[in-house]
Structure formats: structure tokens, C-alpha cells
Design a protein around this motif. Structure first.
Motif, PDB file in Angstrom:
ATOM      1  N   PRO A 132       0.823  -1.220   0.000  1.00  0.00           N
ATOM      2  CA  PRO A 132       0.000   0.000   0.000  1.00  0.00           C
ATOM      3  C   PRO A 132       0.855   1.267   0.000  1.00  0.00           C
ATOM      4  N   ALA A 133       0.630   2.118  -0.993  1.00  0.00           N
ATOM      5  CA  ALA A 133       1.232   3.455  -1.059  1.00  0.00           C
ATOM      6  C   ALA A 133       2.732   3.440  -0.768  1.00  0.00           C
ATOM      7  N   LEU A 134       3.424   2.506  -1.399  1.00  0.00           N
ATOM      8  CA  LEU A 134       4.883   2.436  -1.250  1.00  0.00           C
ATOM      9  C   LEU A 134       5.514   2.647  -2.617  1.00  0.00           C
ATOM     10  N   GLY A 135       6.502   3.515  -2.690  1.00  0.00           N
ATOM     11  CA  GLY A 135       7.184   3.763  -3.959  1.00  0.00           C
ATOM     12  C   GLY A 135       8.659   4.023  -3.740  1.00  0.00           C
ATOM     13  N   ALA A 136       9.407   3.970  -4.824  1.00  0.00           N
ATOM     14  CA  ALA A 136      10.844   4.265  -4.754  1.00  0.00           C
ATOM     15  C   ALA A 136      11.224   5.089  -5.970  1.00  0.00           C
ATOM     16  N   CYS A 137      12.098   6.043  -5.767  1.00  0.00           N
ATOM     17  CA  CYS A 137      12.548   6.853  -6.895  1.00  0.00           C
ATOM     18  C   CYS A 137      13.996   7.258  -6.649  1.00  0.00           C
ATOM     19  N   GLY A 138      14.623   7.763  -7.707  1.00  0.00           N
ATOM     20  CA  GLY A 138      15.990   8.257  -7.556  1.00  0.00           C
ATOM     21  C   GLY A 138      16.910   7.729  -8.633  1.00  0.00           C
ATOM     22  N   ALA A 139      18.181   8.007  -8.444  1.00  0.00           N
ATOM     23  CA  ALA A 139      19.178   7.757  -9.473  1.00  0.00           C
ATOM     24  C   ALA A 139      19.396   6.280  -9.771  1.00  0.00           C
ATOM     25  N   SER A 140      18.892   5.395  -8.927  1.00  0.00           N
ATOM     26  CA  SER A 140      19.132   3.964  -9.152  1.00  0.00           C
ATOM     27  C   SER A 140      18.185   3.356 -10.183  1.00  0.00           C
ATOM     28  N   TYR A 141      17.225   4.128 -10.685  1.00  0.00           N
ATOM     29  CA  TYR A 141      16.173   3.500 -11.476  1.00  0.00           C
ATOM     30  C   TYR A 141      16.164   3.910 -12.950  1.00  0.00           C
ATOM     31  N   ASP A 142      15.652   5.101 -13.239  1.00  0.00           N
ATOM     32  CA  ASP A 142      15.367   5.452 -14.636  1.00  0.00           C
ATOM     33  C   ASP A 142      16.318   6.481 -15.223  1.00  0.00           C
ATOM     34  N   GLY A 143      17.419   6.766 -14.571  1.00  0.00           N
ATOM     35  CA  GLY A 143      18.371   7.754 -15.097  1.00  0.00           C
ATOM     36  C   GLY A 143      19.090   8.419 -13.952  1.00  0.00           C
ATOM     37  N   VAL A 144      20.400   8.630 -14.109  1.00  0.00           N
ATOM     38  CA  VAL A 144      21.168   9.207 -13.000  1.00  0.00           C
ATOM     39  C   VAL A 144      21.151  10.734 -13.032  1.00  0.00           C
ATOM     40  N   GLY A 145      20.804  11.324 -14.157  1.00  0.00           N
ATOM     41  CA  GLY A 145      20.855  12.783 -14.275  1.00  0.00           C
ATOM     42  C   GLY A 145      19.739  13.454 -13.483  1.00  0.00           C
ATOM     43  N   ILE A 146      19.948  14.733 -13.219  1.00  0.00           N
ATOM     44  CA  ILE A 146      18.981  15.487 -12.415  1.00  0.00           C
ATOM     45  C   ILE A 146      17.603  15.484 -13.077  1.00  0.00           C
ATOM     46  N   ALA A 147      17.569  15.699 -14.400  1.00  0.00           N
ATOM     47  CA  ALA A 147      16.269  15.762 -15.080  1.00  0.00           C
ATOM     48  C   ALA A 147      15.517  14.433 -14.932  1.00  0.00           C
ATOM     49  N   ALA A 148      16.251  13.332 -15.077  1.00  0.00           N
ATOM     50  CA  ALA A 148      15.616  12.010 -14.942  1.00  0.00           C
ATOM     51  C   ALA A 148      15.144  11.793 -13.511  1.00  0.00           C
ATOM     52  N   CYS A 149      15.951  12.242 -12.527  1.00  0.00           N
ATOM     53  CA  CYS A 149      15.552  12.075 -11.125  1.00  0.00           C
ATOM     54  C   CYS A 149      14.293  12.892 -10.817  1.00  0.00           C
ATOM     55  N   VAL A 150      14.236  14.114 -11.354  1.00  0.00           N
ATOM     56  CA  VAL A 150      13.055  14.964 -11.140  1.00  0.00           C
ATOM     57  C   VAL A 150      11.825  14.287 -11.741  1.00  0.00           C
ATOM     58  N   ALA A 151      11.983  13.770 -12.964  1.00  0.00           N
ATOM     59  CA  ALA A 151      10.846  13.114 -13.633  1.00  0.00           C
ATOM     60  C   ALA A 151      10.370  11.911 -12.820  1.00  0.00           C
ATOM     61  N   ASP A 152      11.312  11.095 -12.394  1.00  0.00           N
ATOM     62  CA  ASP A 152      10.972   9.881 -11.645  1.00  0.00           C
ATOM     63  C   ASP A 152      10.294  10.249 -10.322  1.00  0.00           C
ATOM     64  N   ALA A 153      10.840  11.278  -9.653  1.00  0.00           N
ATOM     65  CA  ALA A 153      10.296  11.664  -8.337  1.00  0.00           C
ATOM     66  C   ALA A 153       8.851  12.140  -8.473  1.00  0.00           C
ATOM     67  N   ARG A 154       8.586  12.934  -9.504  1.00  0.00           N
ATOM     68  CA  ARG A 154       7.213  13.461  -9.642  1.00  0.00           C
ATOM     69  C   ARG A 154       6.249  12.331  -9.990  1.00  0.00           C
ATOM     70  N   THR A 155       6.669  11.445 -10.902  1.00  0.00           N
ATOM     71  CA  THR A 155       5.789  10.330 -11.281  1.00  0.00           C
ATOM     72  C   THR A 155       5.523   9.430 -10.079  1.00  0.00           C
ATOM     73  N   THR A 156       6.586   9.133  -9.316  1.00  0.00           N
ATOM     74  CA  THR A 156       6.422   8.253  -8.148  1.00  0.00           C
ATOM     75  C   THR A 156       5.513   8.907  -7.110  1.00  0.00           C
ATOM     76  N   ALA A 157       5.710  10.219  -6.893  1.00  0.00           N
ATOM     77  CA  ALA A 157       4.877  10.915  -5.902  1.00  0.00           C
ATOM     78  C   ALA A 157       3.410  10.909  -6.343  1.00  0.00           C
ATOM     79  N   GLN A 158       3.174  11.110  -7.642  1.00  0.00           N
ATOM     80  CA  GLN A 158       1.787  11.087  -8.141  1.00  0.00           C
ATOM     81  C   GLN A 158       1.177   9.709  -7.915  1.00  0.00           C
ATOM     82  N   GLU A 159       1.989   8.700  -8.205  1.00  0.00           N
ATOM     83  CA  GLU A 159       1.486   7.337  -8.087  1.00  0.00           C
ATOM     84  C   GLU A 159       1.197   6.989  -6.619  1.00  0.00           C
ATOM     85  N   VAL A 160       2.128   7.340  -5.734  1.00  0.00           N
ATOM     86  CA  VAL A 160       1.921   7.031  -4.310  1.00  0.00           C
ATOM     87  C   VAL A 160       0.741   7.838  -3.771  1.00  0.00           C
ATOM     88  N   ALA A 161       0.627   9.097  -4.194  1.00  0.00           N
ATOM     89  CA  ALA A 161      -0.526   9.908  -3.755  1.00  0.00           C
ATOM     90  C   ALA A 161      -1.830   9.254  -4.201  1.00  0.00           C
TER      91      ALA A 161
END
Ligand SMILES: Cc1cc2nc3c(=O)[nH]c(=O)nc-3n(C[C@H](O)[C@H](O)[C@H](O)COP(=O)(O)OP(=O)(O)OC[C@H]3O[C@@H](n4cnc5c(N)ncnc54)[C@H](O)[C@@H]3O)c2cc1C
Length: 506
Positions: A454-483
């Protein structure tokens, strides 16, 4: 840390509102917290170290503040720029000096990176031949691929295997290695083509040559306009500081530093996190949790909840590196260097793997240096990167030795013959996750497993890209999904009860 000293600004969340804990306050965790607030959830961010920002950090050098971790932001993709604009600091975006080339030190000289390449894979042979980066024999070997037929391969493979098979090993060792090394500090023989150079992966699967795959990728890229990279006046750290201030001024956010999360449990329909040292642990309850920390601490936290996900996460290797930041008198840097910096292939056997002429590359930095009083002469800042996967021994040398080795390399490789007036060494242990062959499949599996909780997610440089832009994208998508998966509030923000249990050591 001690419970009393860990509490920072920010009021407790309103009773009944949904409350999510974000573990880690690098760019991913801060962005996830920001996105959760955009969606009306209350947030607690728990950061192990005494400062926020993770791999985005800065120091004083030559009288100005310089980035010692990430120093540029990919703005060809929109996510980081959008966040910067939302935060109200879009006017601070600043771009590299135009007309500077990137170079590679190869075969005894600094040589221009061939025009038209994708992660070192040349789209055309003439610029490759003219650059002199590979030997004439290496160019002929690269040319042979157009005469050969390649079968379609429906699986991931290493970047090194793909390019060496088609264009020969010299293109790998002299071009692909230094470019991949600049991003991942990893080895072409291990890194996944699908995950690290997806632009070439379609061509590989279709059985195209490497050059044809690179040409197709460049055609797709040509459709995008505008600058590729940017920074912010004041450095990339300005983004983190703005995010931190935004979050800290929000009464629905609690941001704790010095707060290592040691345990994650599911009990009585909510998440409970154990925070702080075993001697002075406290607990925080949450309706949802986002793990925005690196793979190894994420694996430890998931060990009980999802051993299979934890095992995959713990198998993601990391590379360590160091950044040696140097300030020289301006007269020491030859003006003929119309370059932003240069890369050094591992085959050259040098200590540094890259040098960036930071104050030449970033006009805002040069302008700041000009305003510093007390310097006898204006300064130039040079940033050297040291360390690739498997080169940990070099990072064990003391700061003074690393500075001396970097200065020696600069003198021998680019003729910068001067004693630095200021220097700083930043060590980044285990900082860069390695996206080895099969990485995308492993990430799919981790995410699929986490979605079952339930409402558990993970994001960051270990997943979909190490660059800042990729981390920002992953973080927002994960936060939307967990929300979206977060149940109506059962917790009232941070429950600061001292833990009766001793937290597991992480
Ligand atoms: C030297 C260097 C240069 C780079 N240059 C660039 C660049 O120019 N451009 C670019 O786009 N990218 C660059 N990168 C990559 C990029 O900076 C990082 O991949 C990105 O910043 C990672 O952000 P993150 O939030 O996912 O992870 P991190 O920054 O690692 O943040 C994770 C946070 O989690 C915390 N944490 C860990 N365990 C726990 C725990 N148990 N409890 C609580 N907190 C915990 C850590 O202390 C850390 O602050 C560079 C990286 C390095 C190392």
C-alpha cells in the motif's frame, strides 16, 4: 540522532490529512516532497546526513561558491526546467558559453570530439578520421561495419559489446569509454545499451550498424530545439536551496536532517519508520512511503517487507569518484583552449578522467570571479574528475596527493603549468549506480513488487536515469502514483514517540 535536536521547522500535519514520509533529501526526495504538497498531502522528509541535496553540493573556491557534485542540468528534456520555473527561479537559468568545443585526450594530444556522435558512437566516419582520436587502423575497422550484415538481437546487451562488434574495440576504448565514464564512471563492457544509450538500442535490435543507429538518433534529436544543458546563477545548488526553502516554509512539511531511517514496518494498517540511532530511536507513522535514497539503503529498508525487491536492489553496483576543484591565476590557462574541457580515456592511464574549465564554460562563474576582491589576479576554475568503477585505490590517496596528480595531468595533457591558489577535494563514495545489462528489467520487477504494497514507492538515481532531469521526472511520477494509492489519512503526521525497540543497523 537525538529526538529533541532533530526537529526542524514545519508544523505537524492536520489530523486526517494523508501523510507520506519521504526517505532521503537529494533532488529526488525533495522533488517528491514538493509534488506531494502540490497534491495536498502532508509530508515528512527524513534525511540521514546533516544537509540536504545528496549528490548536489557546493563549496567555496577562489572566493566563489562552486558545485562539487552535479554541475549542469539537461534541459533538452523538460522536467528539470519545468520544476525550476515552477519554483520561480527560471530567470536564474544560465547556459554554457557558446562556441566552445569538447575534446578528448587521445594518442598523445587533445583532439576535438567528432561532430555528430551519440555517447561516443560516430554517425559518420569523416569527422572520426579527422579527429585523430582513433588510429587510422581503427577508422578502417569502424568503416568495415557498413559492409557487414548484422542479425537483429532481441535482448539487452552491453554498450561495449554492441559497439565493439560493429565498429571495433578502438572506438569503444577511445570514444565510448570516456563518454560513458563521464556519466556513470562505469565500464562499457558492463553497462546496458537499453538503459544507458536507449537512442541506439532500437537500431541494435533491428540489426542496424552502429553508425546508422547513431544517425537515426541524431535525426530524432534534431527535432528538439534550444540549449541542451543549463545551470543556475549560483550553481545547481541554488535549485536544492530553493526547494529546501519552499518546503521548510510550508507548515504541512516537516524536513529533518541527521535522521537516518533504520527500519520500515507495516503494522495496524499504516507504515512505521524507525529513525535515528539505536540508542535514541524514534518512530514516524505514515500512510505512504517513498524511498528516495540510493539502492543499498533502500534494499536494507525493504529487507523484511519485500525480500525479493531488496535482493534486486542490493545487486545494483555503484562506482565511486572524486571531484578535484582547482583555482588558478587566469594567465595560467592557455587562451588557445577554446574548449569547455576534455575527457581522458582509461587507455591513457592517467589519474583524471575529465577536466572542465568551469569558469570558461559558465559565464556566470567568470563574472562572479571578477567581482571577488582580494585575488591578486582574476582566477580560472578547473574541475577534475577522478575514479571509475574498479579504480577505488586511487581514491584512497590523501587529498594533497589527488590535487598533485590532477595538477600534473593538467600540465602534461593541456599545458596548464601553474600552482593552484586554492583547491578542494570532494569524495563521492558509491555515488553512481551502474545500469548494467538487464537493468531495465530489474527496475520493472522492483516497481511491480513495490506496487503490491500500500502506497509504497521508490525513486531516484538507481532507477530510470542518473541525471537530475531524470531524477526529477521519476520523483514526480512516483509521488503522483503514491498519492493516488494513498489511503485516507490514518496518521497525524510525524508521531515522534521514542521507540521501545532498537532499530536495525543500516
Ligand atoms: C560527482 C558527480 C557529478 C554529477 N554531475 C551531474 C551533472 O552534472 N548533471 C546531472 O544531471 N547529474 C549529475 N550527477 C548525477 C546526479 O547528481 C545524481 O544522480 C542525483 O543528484 C541523485 O539524486 P538522488 O536524490 O536520487 O540521490 P542522492 O543525491 O544520493 O540523495 C539520496 C539521499 O538519501 C539519503 N539517505 C540515504 N540513506 C538514508 C536513510 N537510511 N535514511 C535517510 N536518508 C538516507 C542520502 O544521505 C542522500 O542525501 C553527478 C553525480 C556525481 C556524484
Amino acid at each position: 540522532m537525538d529526538q529533541d535536536t532533530s526537529v526542524s521547522t514545519g508544523a505537524a500535519a492536520a489530523p486526517g490529512s494523508r501523510h507520506v514520509v519521504v526517505v532521503g533529501a537529494g533532488i529526488s526526495g525533495l522533488t517528491a516532497a514538493y509534488e506531494l504538497r502540490c497534491r495536498g498531502l502532508s509530508v515528512t522528509v527524513l534525511e540521514a546526513s546533516e544537509r540536504v541535496g545528496g549528490k548536489i553540493a557546493s563549496t567555496d573556491l577562489g572566493g566563489v561558491r562552486v558545485d562539487t557534485g552535479a554541475e549542469s542540468i539537461l534541459v533538452r528534456r523538460p522536467e528539470a526546467r519545468t520544476l525550476i520555473e515552477e519554483l520561480g527561479i527560471g530567470a536564474d537559468l544560465t547556459y554554457p558559453e557558446e562556441g566552445l568545443s569538447a575534446q578528448v585526450y587521445s594518442r598523445g594530444a587533445l583532439r576535438p570530439l567528432p561532430a555528430g556522435q551519440v555517447m561516443g558512437v560516430p554517425a559518420r566516419l569523416l569527422p572520426l578520421a579527422r579527429s585523430g582520436i582513433v588510429s587510422p587502423r581503427g577508422v578502417v575497422r569502424a568503416a568495415v561495419e557498413r559492409l557487414r550484415w548484422f542479425s537483429a538481437v532481441d535482448r539487452d546487451q552491453s554498450v561495449g559489446d554492441f559497439v565493439a562488434h560493429r565498429m571495433g574495440s578502438e572506438v569503444v576504448s577511445r570514444l565510448v569509454e570516456p563518454l560513458l565514464g563521464g556519466v556513470y564512471a562505469g565500464r562499457a563492457a558492463d553497462l546496458s545499451l537499453d538503459a544507458t544509450v536507449p537512442q541506439l538500442a532500437d537500431g541494435a535490435r533491428a540489426g542496424h550498424s552502429a553508425a546508422a543507429s547513431a544517425r537515426a538518433a541524431l535525426r530524432a534529436r534534431a527535432a528538439a530545439s534550444g540549449p541542451v544543458f543549463a545551470s543556475l546563477r549560483g550553481g545547481v545548488g541554488h535549485l536544492v536551496a530553493t526547494l529546501e526553502n519552499t518546503l521548510r516554509s510550508d507548515p504541512e512539511v516537516r524536513l529533518e536532517t541527521g535522521a537516518t531511517v533504520r527500519e520500515l514496518r507495516r503494522q495496524e494498517g499504516r507504515w512505521t519508520l524507525t529513525v535515528g540511532s539505536a540508542a535514541a530511536a524514534h518512530q514516524v507513522d505514515a500512510d505512504g512511503v517513498i524511498l528516495a535514497c540510493p539502492a543499498i539503503p533502500a534494499a536494507r529498508l525493504l529487507a523484511d517487507q519485500d525480500p525479493a525487491a531488496a535482493q534486486i536492489l542490493s545487486g545494483i553496483p555503484t562506482a565511486s569518484m572524486a571531484v578535484v576543484s582547482l583555482a588558478f591565476p587566469r594567465s595560467a590557462l592557455p587562451r588557445r583552449h577554446r574548449a569547455s574541457g576534455f575527457l581522458v580515456p582509461p587507455a591513457e592511464g592517467r589519474t583524471i578522467k575529465a577536466a572542465t574549465f568551469s569558469s570558461r564554460k559558465w559565464p556566470w562563474l567568470a563574472a562572479e570571479l571578477d567581482t571577488v576582491a582580494g585575488n591578486d589576479e582574476p582566477l580560472e576554475l578547473v574541475r577534475c574528475s577522478v575514479g571509475r568503477l574498479g579504480e577505488e585505490a586511487v581514491l584512497q590517496r590523501p587529498d594533497g596527493e589527488l590535487v598533485a596528480a590532477a595538477v600534473d595531468d593538467l600540465r602534461e595533457l593541456c599545458g596548464l603549468d601553474a600552482v593552484p591558489v586554492d583547491s578542494h577535494v570532494t569524495r563521492w563514495g558509491g555515488a553512481l549506480p551502474q545500469y548494467n545489462v538487464g537493468h531495465l528489467e530489474r527496475v520493472r520487477e522492483i516497481r511491480a513488487r513495490l506496487r503490491k504494497h500500500p502506497a509504497l514507492g521508490a525513486c531516484g538515481a538507481s532507477y530510470d536515469g542518473v541525471g537530475i532531469a531524470a531524477c526529477v521526472a521519476d520523483a514526480r511520477t512516483t509521488a503522483q502514483e503514491v498519492a493516488g494509492r494513498c489511503p485516507t489519512g490514518t496518521t497525524t503526521g510525524a508521531n515522534e514517540s521514542p521507540s521501545a525497540t532498537t532499530g536495525r543497523n543500516t
